[in-house]
Design a protein around this motif. Structure first.
Motif, PDB file in Angstrom:
ATOM      1  N   ARG A  93       0.847  -1.198   0.000  1.00 35.29           N
ATOM      2  CA  ARG A  93       0.000   0.000   0.000  1.00 35.29           C
ATOM      3  C   ARG A  93       0.884   1.250   0.000  1.00 35.29           C
ATOM      4  N   LEU A  94       0.553   2.206  -0.872  1.00 39.44           N
ATOM      5  CA  LEU A  94       1.227   3.503  -0.912  1.00 39.44           C
ATOM      6  C   LEU A  94       0.209   4.586  -0.588  1.00 39.44           C
ATOM      7  N   ILE A  95       0.510   5.401   0.427  1.00 41.64           N
ATOM      8  CA  ILE A  95      -0.361   6.509   0.832  1.00 41.64           C
ATOM      9  C   ILE A  95       0.439   7.797   0.735  1.00 41.64           C
ATOM     10  N   VAL A  96      -0.049   8.744  -0.071  1.00 42.19           N
ATOM     11  CA  VAL A  96       0.581  10.060  -0.222  1.00 42.19           C
ATOM     12  C   VAL A  96      -0.496  11.087   0.094  1.00 42.19           C
ATOM     13  N   GLN A  97      -0.350  11.825   1.196  1.00 42.70           N
ATOM     14  CA  GLN A  97      -1.452  12.680   1.640  1.00 42.70           C
ATOM     15  C   GLN A  97      -0.947  13.968   2.275  1.00 42.70           C
ATOM     16  N   ASN A  98      -1.850  14.957   2.299  1.00 42.60           N
ATOM     17  CA  ASN A  98      -1.601  16.236   2.979  1.00 42.60           C
ATOM     18  C   ASN A  98      -0.308  16.912   2.529  1.00 42.60           C
ATOM     19  N   GLY A  99      -0.066  16.882   1.209  1.00 41.58           N
ATOM     20  CA  GLY A  99       1.089  17.554   0.651  1.00 41.58           C
ATOM     21  C   GLY A  99       2.300  16.679   0.424  1.00 41.58           C
ATOM     22  N   GLY A 100       2.222  15.383   0.763  1.00 41.50           N
ATOM     23  CA  GLY A 100       3.325  14.470   0.480  1.00 41.50           C
ATOM     24  C   GLY A 100       3.614  14.393  -1.007  1.00 41.50           C
ATOM     25  N   ARG A 101       4.826  13.921  -1.356  1.00 47.45           N
ATOM     26  CA  ARG A 101       5.239  13.997  -2.759  1.00 47.45           C
ATOM     27  C   ARG A 101       6.211  12.865  -3.091  1.00 47.45           C
ATOM     28  N   VAL A 102       5.972  12.222  -4.242  1.00 49.55           N
ATOM     29  CA  VAL A 102       6.905  11.282  -4.847  1.00 49.55           C
ATOM     30  C   VAL A 102       7.269  11.861  -6.196  1.00 49.55           C
ATOM     31  N   ASP A 103       8.565  12.096  -6.468  1.00 47.51           N
ATOM     32  CA  ASP A 103       8.873  12.727  -7.757  1.00 47.51           C
ATOM     33  C   ASP A 103      10.285  12.449  -8.236  1.00 47.51           C
ATOM     34  N   SER A 104      10.448  12.627  -9.542  1.00 48.09           N
ATOM     35  CA  SER A 104      11.752  12.789 -10.162  1.00 48.09           C
ATOM     36  C   SER A 104      11.639  14.048 -11.001  1.00 48.09           C
ATOM     37  N   SER A 105      12.489  15.042 -10.750  1.00 51.98           N
ATOM     38  CA  SER A 105      12.255  16.351 -11.353  1.00 51.98           C
ATOM     39  C   SER A 105      13.552  17.007 -11.800  1.00 51.98           C
ATOM     40  N   THR A 106      13.404  17.958 -12.714  1.00 53.20           N
ATOM     41  CA  THR A 106      14.505  18.813 -13.125  1.00 53.20           C
ATOM     42  C   THR A 106      14.061  20.264 -13.089  1.00 53.20           C
ATOM     43  N   VAL A 107      14.971  21.124 -12.684  1.00 55.83           N
ATOM     44  CA  VAL A 107      14.720  22.571 -12.745  1.00 55.83           C
ATOM     45  C   VAL A 107      15.840  23.241 -13.534  1.00 55.83           C
ATOM     46  N   ALA A 108      16.597  22.424 -14.314  1.00 53.95           N
ATOM     47  CA  ALA A 108      17.764  22.951 -15.016  1.00 53.95           C
ATOM     48  C   ALA A 108      17.935  22.247 -16.369  1.00 53.95           C
ATOM     49  N   GLY A 168      14.291  11.711 -14.188  1.00 54.73           N
ATOM     50  CA  GLY A 168      14.140  10.265 -14.333  1.00 54.73           C
ATOM     51  C   GLY A 168      12.688   9.843 -14.277  1.00 54.73           C
ATOM     52  N   SER A 169      12.475   8.545 -14.340  1.00 48.60           N
ATOM     53  CA  SER A 169      11.127   7.988 -14.287  1.00 48.60           C
ATOM     54  C   SER A 169      10.740   7.645 -12.852  1.00 48.60           C
ATOM     55  N   VAL A 170       9.431   7.588 -12.618  1.00 53.45           N
ATOM     56  CA  VAL A 170       8.874   7.161 -11.338  1.00 53.45           C
ATOM     57  C   VAL A 170       8.071   5.890 -11.587  1.00 53.45           C
ATOM     58  N   ARG A 171       8.398   4.828 -10.848  1.00 57.21           N
ATOM     59  CA  ARG A 171       7.688   3.556 -10.997  1.00 57.21           C
ATOM     60  C   ARG A 171       7.138   3.134  -9.642  1.00 57.21           C
ATOM     61  N   VAL A 172       5.841   2.904  -9.599  1.00 59.13           N
ATOM     62  CA  VAL A 172       5.169   2.473  -8.377  1.00 59.13           C
ATOM     63  C   VAL A 172       4.512   1.125  -8.629  1.00 59.13           C
ATOM     64  N   ASN A 173       4.881   0.134  -7.819  1.00 58.99           N
ATOM     65  CA  ASN A 173       4.252  -1.182  -7.847  1.00 58.99           C
ATOM     66  C   ASN A 173       3.653  -1.428  -6.469  1.00 58.99           C
ATOM     67  N   ALA A 174       2.334  -1.234  -6.362  1.00 58.13           N
ATOM     68  CA  ALA A 174       1.643  -1.382  -5.083  1.00 58.13           C
ATOM     69  C   ALA A 174       0.566  -2.450  -5.250  1.00 58.13           C
ATOM     70  N   ILE A 175       0.767  -3.592  -4.652  1.00 53.00           N
ATOM     71  CA  ILE A 175      -0.091  -4.747  -4.905  1.00 53.00           C
ATOM     72  C   ILE A 175      -1.556  -4.450  -4.596  1.00 53.00           C
ATOM     73  N   GLU A 176      -1.815  -3.820  -3.450  1.00 49.53           N
ATOM     74  CA  GLU A 176      -3.197  -3.578  -3.038  1.00 49.53           C
ATOM     75  C   GLU A 176      -3.729  -2.232  -3.503  1.00 49.53           C
ATOM     76  N   SER A 177      -3.036  -1.129  -3.135  1.00 47.28           N
ATOM     77  CA  SER A 177      -3.659   0.171  -3.387  1.00 47.28           C
ATOM     78  C   SER A 177      -2.648   1.304  -3.391  1.00 47.28           C
ATOM     79  N   VAL A 178      -3.023   2.371  -4.100  1.00 44.77           N
ATOM     80  CA  VAL A 178      -2.329   3.660  -4.075  1.00 44.77           C
ATOM     81  C   VAL A 178      -3.375   4.719  -3.775  1.00 44.77           C
ATOM     82  N   GLU A 179      -3.131   5.524  -2.738  1.00 44.56           N
ATOM     83  CA  GLU A 179      -4.046   6.621  -2.385  1.00 44.56           C
ATOM     84  C   GLU A 179      -3.270   7.932  -2.399  1.00 44.56           C
TER      85      GLU A 179
END
Length: 218
Positions: free
Chosen positions: A135-150, A155-166
Protein backbone atom coordinates in the motif's frame (compact mmCIF):
# COMPACT_ATOMS: atom_id res chain seq x y z
CA UNK A 1 26.62 3.71 4.48
CA UNK A 2 25.07 0.37 5.43
CA UNK A 3 22.63 0.10 8.34
CA UNK A 4 20.91 -3.06 9.56
CA UNK A 5 18.41 -2.63 12.38
CA UNK A 6 14.86 -3.62 13.35
CA UNK A 7 13.80 0.04 13.54
CA UNK A 8 15.33 3.28 12.28
CA UNK A 9 14.02 6.72 13.22
CA UNK A 10 15.45 10.07 12.12
CA UNK A 11 13.75 13.05 13.73
CA UNK A 12 14.01 16.84 14.29
CA UNK A 13 16.48 17.24 11.44
CA UNK A 14 18.58 14.10 11.90
CA UNK A 15 20.18 13.00 8.63
CA UNK A 16 22.28 10.40 6.82
CA UNK A 17 24.11 11.58 3.72
CA UNK A 18 26.90 10.99 1.23
CA UNK A 19 28.37 13.68 -1.06
CA UNK A 20 30.95 14.14 -3.78
CA UNK A 21 32.71 17.35 -4.80
CA UNK A 22 34.90 15.77 -7.48
CA UNK A 23 34.90 13.21 -10.31
CA UNK A 24 34.71 10.38 -7.76
CA UNK A 25 31.23 8.94 -7.17
CA UNK A 26 29.42 9.52 -3.88
CA UNK A 27 28.82 6.47 -1.68
CA UNK A 28 25.63 4.44 -1.74
CA UNK A 29 23.21 4.29 1.20
CA UNK A 30 21.64 0.92 2.06
CA UNK A 31 19.20 0.46 4.93
CA UNK A 32 17.75 -2.86 6.08
CA UNK A 33 15.07 -1.99 8.62
CA UNK A 34 13.16 -5.21 9.20
CA UNK A 35 10.19 -3.56 10.97
CA UNK A 36 10.09 0.21 10.43
CA UNK A 37 12.00 3.08 8.87
CA UNK A 38 10.60 6.52 9.68
CA UNK A 39 11.62 10.13 9.04
CA UNK A 40 9.88 12.62 11.29
CA UNK A 41 9.69 16.38 10.86
CA UNK A 42 12.47 18.94 10.61
CA UNK A 43 14.78 20.87 12.88
CA UNK A 44 12.86 23.10 15.32
CA UNK A 45 15.50 25.78 14.66
CA UNK A 46 15.31 25.69 10.84
CA UNK A 47 12.34 24.04 9.08
CA UNK A 48 14.47 23.71 5.91
CA UNK A 49 16.69 21.17 7.71
CA UNK A 50 14.48 18.13 7.27
CA UNK A 51 14.99 14.71 8.78
CA UNK A 52 16.57 13.17 5.70
CA UNK A 53 18.47 10.46 3.88
CA UNK A 54 20.23 11.96 0.88
CA UNK A 55 23.12 11.71 -1.54
CA UNK A 56 24.36 14.64 -3.67
CA UNK A 57 26.91 15.36 -6.37
CA UNK A 58 28.28 18.87 -6.72
CA UNK A 59 30.65 18.01 -9.58
CA UNK A 60 31.33 15.29 -12.20
CA UNK A 61 30.96 12.26 -9.94
CA UNK A 62 27.65 10.45 -9.65
CA UNK A 63 25.43 10.77 -6.58
CA UNK A 64 24.91 7.55 -4.66
CA UNK A 65 21.94 5.20 -4.97
CA UNK A 66 19.63 4.97 -1.96
CA UNK A 67 18.01 1.60 -1.20
CA UNK A 68 15.69 0.84 1.72
CA UNK A 69 14.15 -2.53 2.60
CA UNK A 70 11.62 -2.69 5.43
CA UNK A 71 8.07 -3.64 6.39
CA UNK A 72 6.85 -0.06 6.81
CA UNK A 73 8.35 3.20 5.62
CA UNK A 74 6.85 6.50 6.72
CA UNK A 75 7.77 10.16 6.38
CA UNK A 76 5.75 12.59 8.45
CA UNK A 77 5.77 16.39 8.39
CA UNK A 78 8.73 16.89 6.12
CA UNK A 79 10.85 13.71 6.13
CA UNK A 80 12.94 13.49 2.93
CA UNK A 81 14.70 10.84 0.85
CA UNK A 82 16.60 12.45 -2.06
CA UNK A 83 19.42 11.60 -4.46
CA UNK A 84 20.27 14.67 -6.52
CA UNK A 85 22.67 16.33 -8.93
CA UNK A 86 23.94 19.86 -8.39
CA UNK A 87 26.70 19.50 -10.97
CA UNK A 88 27.49 17.60 -14.17
CA UNK A 89 27.34 14.16 -12.58
CA UNK A 90 24.13 12.14 -12.61
CA UNK A 91 21.88 11.73 -9.60
CA UNK A 92 21.43 8.29 -8.06
CA UNK A 93 18.41 5.99 -8.06
CA UNK A 94 16.05 5.74 -5.09
CA UNK A 95 14.47 2.34 -4.38
CA UNK A 96 12.19 1.45 -1.48
CA UNK A 97 10.94 -2.10 -0.93
CA UNK A 98 8.36 -2.07 1.87
CA UNK A 99 6.43 -5.30 2.29
CA UNK A 100 3.48 -3.62 4.07
CA UNK A 101 3.25 0.09 3.32
CA UNK A 102 4.85 3.39 2.32
CA UNK A 103 3.26 6.53 3.77
CA UNK A 104 4.14 10.17 3.10
CA UNK A 105 2.11 12.82 4.86
CA UNK A 106 2.38 16.52 5.71
CA UNK A 107 5.05 19.18 5.34
CA UNK A 108 7.65 20.90 7.50
CA UNK A 109 7.20 24.17 5.59
CA UNK A 110 5.46 25.22 2.37
CA UNK A 111 8.46 24.15 0.26
CA UNK A 112 9.46 21.13 2.36
CA UNK A 113 6.98 18.27 1.92
CA UNK A 114 7.39 14.69 3.05
CA UNK A 115 9.27 13.52 -0.01
CA UNK A 116 10.79 10.63 -1.93
CA UNK A 117 12.72 12.11 -4.84
CA UNK A 118 15.46 11.91 -7.43
CA UNK A 119 16.21 15.36 -8.83
CA UNK A 120 18.60 17.54 -10.76
CA UNK A 121 19.40 21.20 -10.18
CA UNK A 122 22.10 21.47 -12.86
CA UNK A 123 23.45 19.63 -15.93
CA UNK A 124 23.50 16.07 -14.58
CA UNK A 125 20.52 13.79 -15.21
CA UNK A 126 18.30 12.78 -12.30
CA UNK A 127 18.00 9.15 -11.24
CA UNK A 128 14.86 7.01 -11.06
CA UNK A 129 12.43 6.40 -8.19
CA UNK A 130 11.07 2.87 -7.70
CA UNK A 131 8.60 1.97 -4.95
CA UNK A 132 7.55 -1.65 -4.33
CA UNK A 133 4.97 -2.19 -1.61
CA UNK A 134 1.51 -3.44 -0.71
CA UNK A 135 0.00 0.00 0.00
CA UNK A 136 1.23 3.50 -0.91
CA UNK A 137 -0.36 6.51 0.83
CA UNK A 138 0.58 10.06 -0.22
CA UNK A 139 -1.45 12.68 1.64
CA UNK A 140 -1.60 16.24 2.98
CA UNK A 141 1.09 17.55 0.65
CA UNK A 142 3.32 14.47 0.48
CA UNK A 143 5.24 14.00 -2.76
CA UNK A 144 6.90 11.28 -4.85
CA UNK A 145 8.87 12.73 -7.76
CA UNK A 146 11.75 12.79 -10.16
CA UNK A 147 12.25 16.35 -11.35
CA UNK A 148 14.51 18.81 -13.13
CA UNK A 149 14.72 22.57 -12.75
CA UNK A 150 17.76 22.95 -15.02
CA UNK A 151 19.46 21.28 -18.02
CA UNK A 152 19.54 17.69 -16.77
CA UNK A 153 16.75 15.25 -17.60
CA UNK A 154 14.32 14.02 -14.95
CA UNK A 155 14.14 10.27 -14.33
CA UNK A 156 11.13 7.99 -14.29
CA UNK A 157 8.87 7.16 -11.34
CA UNK A 158 7.69 3.56 -11.00
CA UNK A 159 5.17 2.47 -8.38
CA UNK A 160 4.25 -1.18 -7.85
CA UNK A 161 1.64 -1.38 -5.08
CA UNK A 162 -0.09 -4.75 -4.90
CA UNK A 163 -3.20 -3.58 -3.04
CA UNK A 164 -3.66 0.17 -3.39
CA UNK A 165 -2.33 3.66 -4.08
CA UNK A 166 -4.05 6.62 -2.39
CA UNK A 167 -3.17 10.23 -3.25
CA UNK A 168 -5.21 12.73 -1.26
CA UNK A 169 -5.33 16.19 0.23
CA UNK A 170 -3.15 19.28 -0.07
CA UNK A 171 -0.44 21.09 1.82
CA UNK A 172 -2.29 22.46 4.87
CA UNK A 173 -3.66 25.97 4.20
CA UNK A 174 -2.60 25.73 0.56
CA UNK A 175 -3.84 24.59 -2.84
CA UNK A 176 -0.63 22.63 -3.52
CA UNK A 177 -1.72 18.99 -3.87
CA UNK A 178 -0.19 15.70 -2.86
CA UNK A 179 1.69 14.38 -5.90
CA UNK A 180 3.22 11.46 -7.73
CA UNK A 181 5.03 13.21 -10.58
CA UNK A 182 7.95 13.47 -12.97
CA UNK A 183 8.38 17.07 -14.03
CA UNK A 184 10.43 19.86 -15.57
CA UNK A 185 9.73 22.88 -13.38
CA UNK A 186 10.22 26.56 -14.15
CA UNK A 187 11.01 28.12 -10.78
CA UNK A 188 10.27 31.75 -10.08
CA UNK A 189 13.31 34.08 -9.80
CA UNK A 190 13.27 34.13 -6.00
CA UNK A 191 13.49 30.33 -5.75
CA UNK A 192 16.12 30.17 -8.49
CA UNK A 193 18.31 32.54 -6.52
CA UNK A 194 17.66 30.76 -3.22
CA UNK A 195 18.56 27.30 -4.61
CA UNK A 196 21.37 28.57 -6.93
CA UNK A 197 19.59 27.10 -9.98
CA UNK A 198 20.83 27.99 -13.51
CA UNK A 199 18.63 30.44 -15.40
CA UNK A 200 18.00 28.09 -18.37
CA UNK A 201 15.57 25.16 -18.13
CA UNK A 202 16.05 22.63 -20.95
CA UNK A 203 15.73 19.25 -19.19
CA UNK A 204 12.86 16.92 -20.03
CA UNK A 205 10.50 15.20 -17.62
CA UNK A 206 10.41 11.41 -17.28
CA UNK A 207 7.64 8.80 -17.22
CA UNK A 208 5.29 7.85 -14.40
CA UNK A 209 4.15 4.21 -14.22
CA UNK A 210 1.73 2.98 -11.54
CA UNK A 211 0.69 -0.67 -11.20
CA UNK A 212 -1.82 -1.31 -8.43
CA UNK A 213 -5.03 -3.08 -7.51
CA UNK A 214 -6.84 0.16 -6.67
CA UNK A 215 -5.91 3.79 -7.42
CA UNK A 216 -7.62 6.57 -5.47
CA UNK A 217 -7.01 10.28 -6.16
CA UNK A 218 -9.04 12.74 -4.13
Amino acid sequence: IILTTPNLTLSTGGALNTRTYSSVNAGKISIQGSNLVQLLGASPIDSRAASAIYSTTFSDGRAGDIAIATQQYQAINGGVILSSSRGRGAGGNVTINATESIRLTGVAALFQPSLISAGTFDQGNAGEVTLNTKRLIVQNGGRVDSSTVAQGTAGSVRVNAIESVEISGTVPNSRNPSLIISSANILDPVLRQAFLVPSTLSGESGDVTIQTGQLTVR
